[in-house]
Design a protein around this motif. Structure first.
Motif, PDB file in Angstrom:
ATOM      1  N   PRO A 138       2.326  -3.970 -13.158  1.00  0.00           N
ATOM      2  CA  PRO A 138       2.909  -3.298 -14.574  1.00  0.00           C
ATOM      3  C   PRO A 138       4.265  -2.594 -14.143  1.00  0.00           C
ATOM      4  CG  PRO A 138       0.864  -2.173 -13.890  1.00  0.00           C
ATOM      5  CD  PRO A 138       1.086  -3.143 -13.046  1.00  0.00           C
ATOM      6  N   GLU A 139       5.129  -2.292 -15.048  1.00  0.00           N
ATOM      7  CA  GLU A 139       6.194  -1.412 -14.764  1.00  0.00           C
ATOM      8  C   GLU A 139       6.024  -0.046 -14.636  1.00  0.00           C
ATOM      9  OE1 GLU A 139       9.360  -2.265 -14.711  1.00  0.00           O
ATOM     10  OE2 GLU A 139       9.062  -4.286 -14.778  1.00  0.00           O
ATOM     11  N   GLN A 140       4.792   0.554 -14.857  1.00  0.00           N
ATOM     12  CA  GLN A 140       4.471   1.749 -14.487  1.00  0.00           C
ATOM     13  C   GLN A 140       4.311   1.903 -13.079  1.00  0.00           C
ATOM     14  OE1 GLN A 140       3.111  -0.016 -16.924  1.00  0.00           O
ATOM     15  NE2 GLN A 140       2.151   1.401 -18.659  1.00  0.00           N
ATOM     16  N   THR A 141       3.653   1.036 -12.422  1.00  0.00           N
ATOM     17  CA  THR A 141       3.550   0.958 -10.865  1.00  0.00           C
ATOM     18  C   THR A 141       4.942   1.003 -10.206  1.00  0.00           C
ATOM     19  OG1 THR A 141       1.432  -0.102 -11.068  1.00  0.00           O
ATOM     20  CG2 THR A 141       2.457  -0.173  -8.962  1.00  0.00           C
ATOM     21  N   THR A 142       5.762   0.227 -10.689  1.00  0.00           N
ATOM     22  CA  THR A 142       7.321   0.278 -10.237  1.00  0.00           C
ATOM     23  C   THR A 142       7.620   1.552 -10.250  1.00  0.00           C
ATOM     24  OG1 THR A 142       7.435  -2.183 -10.768  1.00  0.00           O
ATOM     25  CG2 THR A 142       9.607  -1.092 -10.282  1.00  0.00           C
ATOM     26  N   GLY A 143       7.551   2.221 -11.204  1.00  0.00           N
ATOM     27  CA  GLY A 143       8.163   3.490 -11.534  1.00  0.00           C
ATOM     28  C   GLY A 143       7.467   4.512 -10.529  1.00  0.00           C
ATOM     29  N   LEU A 144       6.156   4.383 -10.212  1.00  0.00           N
ATOM     30  CA  LEU A 144       5.564   5.356  -9.123  1.00  0.00           C
ATOM     31  C   LEU A 144       6.266   5.028  -7.852  1.00  0.00           C
ATOM     32  CD1 LEU A 144       1.766   5.133  -9.769  1.00  0.00           C
ATOM     33  CD2 LEU A 144       3.250   7.243  -9.890  1.00  0.00           C
ATOM     34  N   ALA A 145       6.428   3.672  -7.529  1.00  0.00           N
ATOM     35  CA  ALA A 145       7.180   3.421  -6.361  1.00  0.00           C
ATOM     36  C   ALA A 145       8.522   3.912  -6.234  1.00  0.00           C
ATOM     37  CB  ALA A 145       7.100   2.042  -6.080  1.00  0.00           C
ATOM     38  N   ASN A 146       9.175   3.993  -7.298  1.00  0.00           N
ATOM     39  CA  ASN A 146      10.664   4.363  -7.321  1.00  0.00           C
ATOM     40  C   ASN A 146      10.671   6.015  -7.216  1.00  0.00           C
ATOM     41  OD1 ASN A 146      11.658   1.780  -7.234  1.00  0.00           O
ATOM     42  ND2 ASN A 146      11.680   1.670  -9.439  1.00  0.00           N
ATOM     43  N   ALA A 147       9.650   6.583  -7.740  1.00  0.00           N
ATOM     44  CA  ALA A 147       9.710   8.075  -7.763  1.00  0.00           C
ATOM     45  C   ALA A 147       9.448   8.593  -6.288  1.00  0.00           C
ATOM     46  CB  ALA A 147       8.866   8.635  -8.850  1.00  0.00           C
ATOM     47  N   VAL A 148       8.851   7.710  -5.263  1.00  0.00           N
ATOM     48  CA  VAL A 148       8.964   8.354  -3.913  1.00  0.00           C
ATOM     49  C   VAL A 148      10.139   8.149  -3.048  1.00  0.00           C
ATOM     50  CG1 VAL A 148       7.555   8.081  -1.853  1.00  0.00           C
ATOM     51  CG2 VAL A 148       6.594   7.375  -3.798  1.00  0.00           C
ATOM     52  N   SER A 149      10.475   9.363  -2.664  1.00  0.00           N
ATOM     53  CA  SER A 149      11.725   9.493  -1.719  1.00  0.00           C
ATOM     54  C   SER A 149      11.813   8.503  -0.494  1.00  0.00           C
ATOM     55  CB  SER A 149      11.916  10.907  -1.173  1.00  0.00           C
ATOM     56  OG  SER A 149      12.210  11.861  -1.976  1.00  0.00           O
ATOM     57  N   ASP A 150      12.788   7.809  -0.392  1.00  0.00           N
ATOM     58  CA  ASP A 150      12.664   6.546   0.620  1.00  0.00           C
ATOM     59  C   ASP A 150      12.291   7.005   2.087  1.00  0.00           C
ATOM     60  OD1 ASP A 150      14.015   5.016  -1.153  1.00  0.00           O
ATOM     61  OD2 ASP A 150      15.973   5.091  -0.780  1.00  0.00           O
ATOM     62  N   ASP A 151      12.579   8.328   2.308  1.00  0.00           N
ATOM     63  CA  ASP A 151      12.044   8.525   3.805  1.00  0.00           C
ATOM     64  C   ASP A 151      10.567   8.958   3.748  1.00  0.00           C
ATOM     65  OD1 ASP A 151      12.776  10.826   2.141  1.00  0.00           O
ATOM     66  OD2 ASP A 151      12.902  12.340   3.706  1.00  0.00           O
ATOM     67  N   LEU A 152       9.948   9.007   2.578  1.00  0.00           N
ATOM     68  CA  LEU A 152       8.633   9.205   2.572  1.00  0.00           C
ATOM     69  C   LEU A 152       7.732   8.027   2.065  1.00  0.00           C
ATOM     70  CD1 LEU A 152       8.315  12.729   1.016  1.00  0.00           C
ATOM     71  CD2 LEU A 152       7.912  12.293   3.380  1.00  0.00           C
ATOM     72  N   LYS A 153       8.612   6.870   2.105  1.00  0.00           N
ATOM     73  CA  LYS A 153       7.796   5.527   1.712  1.00  0.00           C
ATOM     74  C   LYS A 153       7.246   4.928   3.063  1.00  0.00           C
ATOM     75  CE  LYS A 153      10.366   4.276  -2.461  1.00  0.00           C
ATOM     76  NZ  LYS A 153      11.415   3.611  -3.100  1.00  0.00           N
ATOM     77  N   VAL A 154       6.114   4.382   3.038  1.00  0.00           N
ATOM     78  CA  VAL A 154       5.623   3.407   4.012  1.00  0.00           C
ATOM     79  C   VAL A 154       5.301   2.288   3.270  1.00  0.00           C
ATOM     80  CG1 VAL A 154       3.623   2.920   5.748  1.00  0.00           C
ATOM     81  CG2 VAL A 154       4.218   5.296   5.125  1.00  0.00           C
ATOM     82  N   LEU A 155       6.172   1.187   3.545  1.00  0.00           N
ATOM     83  CA  LEU A 155       6.169  -0.206   2.889  1.00  0.00           C
ATOM     84  C   LEU A 155       5.158  -1.080   3.716  1.00  0.00           C
ATOM     85  CD1 LEU A 155       9.952  -0.655   2.359  1.00  0.00           C
ATOM     86  CD2 LEU A 155       8.167   0.427   0.794  1.00  0.00           C
TER      87      LEU A 155
END
Length: 390
Positions: free
Chosen positions: A231-248
């Motif tokens: 869902p788009e809401q999940t994409t929104g969650l991912a985009n809300a995390v700062s890039d330097d705090l993401k673990v892909l």
């Protein structure tokens, strides 16, 4: 900072890592040679037992006055018996348990050093936010891994007592966490509780580390995840995390179980998440502290900075904490204030919690100071494009 092991490579690597972290959070750093001049002593133990009566006497004196924080580091379990006798009562960091790579071990050591700085905190705290249908086993796996690293972890299934109000427990633990670890699994955006927790974290500027599933951050997989659309809401969650705090996460990072709830992460993926927390905990805490200091300063513009986290005027002293201070912290700070009236500030999501009120009562009764919980106003969650919680 003392290295008895003769392991110059480890010592220099930790020095460089520590210097970089201190520059990031604008914390003064000075390496000294004498134990008597140190605030924090990192003891790297070698393979042979240490016997130095003069040094041992300095160590014992510093530990008696609680002016020096001593962090022993040993190579493997059982090596703590080789430490100087003054240090042996202190629980040692065991390198072989801190991570599989030198970088992970160095980050863990530096995280412990920064915990001993202002404001001092012995145990780090993380809040796990996840959707049970997607990531129950992974959340339990991470909880255990953080506990091995001596972190206190909020995991709803294990941390909320029977018969207690779920929302109040989330608010209570969120007010005292260092970082939120958000598991952005494909269906996480449909969780009412995840959206609530992210909103609560945004108000008091709590950092959010996001472990993001490959189906979420890889466009070609976004709409085909076990026959469920992301869902788009999940994409929104991912985009809300700062890039330097993401673990892909990649597909090979996830060991698929019989159901989504039973999926697990590889050891390498778990270590990357923990490493990200180690590398960013102190910085997130400093951001939160500076935000609170600005808030307190706006209340009284006559205040000026005295030392990190402390604002003073001619008649008063104000101490700001980026987490909920413990009674021991308040007592220690009261003694250091030498009789000056002190007001302590921190953020409490629900100041009316009986436990928060009890802490205020204790502060005023024992120290005659004021413990002031600042209200938290969570940010608007409209950016999540959330319509109806499931």
């Amino acid at each position: 900072m003392v290295c008895d092991a003769g392991d110059s490579a480890t010592l220099e690597a930790v020095r460089a890592h520590l210097q970089m972290r201190c520059e990031e959070i604008r914390l003064g750093l000075e390496f000294v040679e004498r134990v008597a001049d140190a605030d924090v002593l990192i003891w790297f133990q070698g393979n042979r037992p240490t016997y130095n009566p003069v040094l041992n006497q300095h160590l014992a004196q510093g530990m008696r006055t609680e002016e020096v924080t001593v962090i022993p580091v040993v190579q493997r379990a059982g090596d703590d018996r080789k430490l100087p006798s003054a240090i042996q009562p202190s629980n040692a960091l065991v390198l072989e348990r801190l991570g599989r790579t030198p970088a992970a071990r160095h980050a863990a050591i530096v995280d412990r050093i920064l915990m001993a700085q202002v404001p001092k905190r012995v145990v780090g705290r993380v809040f796990l936010s996840y959707k049970r249908d997607d990531a129950t086993a992974i959340a339990q796996q991470l909880c255990w891994a953080f506990q091995v690293q001596r972190y206190h972890v909020f995991l709803d299934e294990w941390s909320v007592g029977f018969g207690t109000k779920f929302q109040r427990e989330i608010e209570w633990h969120m007010s005292d966490t260092d970082l939120v670890v958000l598991l952005v699994s494909p269906q996480s955006g449909l969780s009412h509780w995840i959206l609530t927790e992210v909103g609560l974290a945004s108000g008091p500027h709590i950092g959010v580390v996001g472990a993001i599933w490959p189906e979420v951050h890889e466009p070609r997989r976004r709409w085909t995840w076990r026959r469920h659309a992301v869902p788009e809401q999940t994409t929104g969650l991912a985009n809300a995390v700062s890039d330097d705090l993401k673990v892909l996460l990649a597909q090979q990072d996830i060991e698929r179980g019989g159901t989504r709830r039973e999926d697990r992460l590889t050891d390498d993926a778990v270590e990357r998440i923990i490493h990200t927390v180690f590398a960013n905990r102190a910085r997130a805490q400093r951001v939160r502290l500076e935000s609170l200091i600005d808030d307190v300063h706006r209340r009284d513009e006559t205040l000026h900075h005295d030392q990190p986290g402390v604002l003073v005027s001619k008649t008063a002293r104000h101490r700001v904490f980026p987490f909920r201070p413990s009674p021991a912290m308040l007592h220690h700070d009261h003694r250091r204030a030498s009789g000056v009236h002190t007001s302590w500030y921190y953020q409490e999501i629900w100041p009316g919690d009986p436990r928060a009120e009890a802490l205020q009562w204790l502060a005023s009764s024992v120290t005659e100071g004021d413990l002031v919980p600042l209200d938290v106003v969570p940010d608007d969650l409209a950016w999540l494009n959330h319509e109806e919680p499931v």
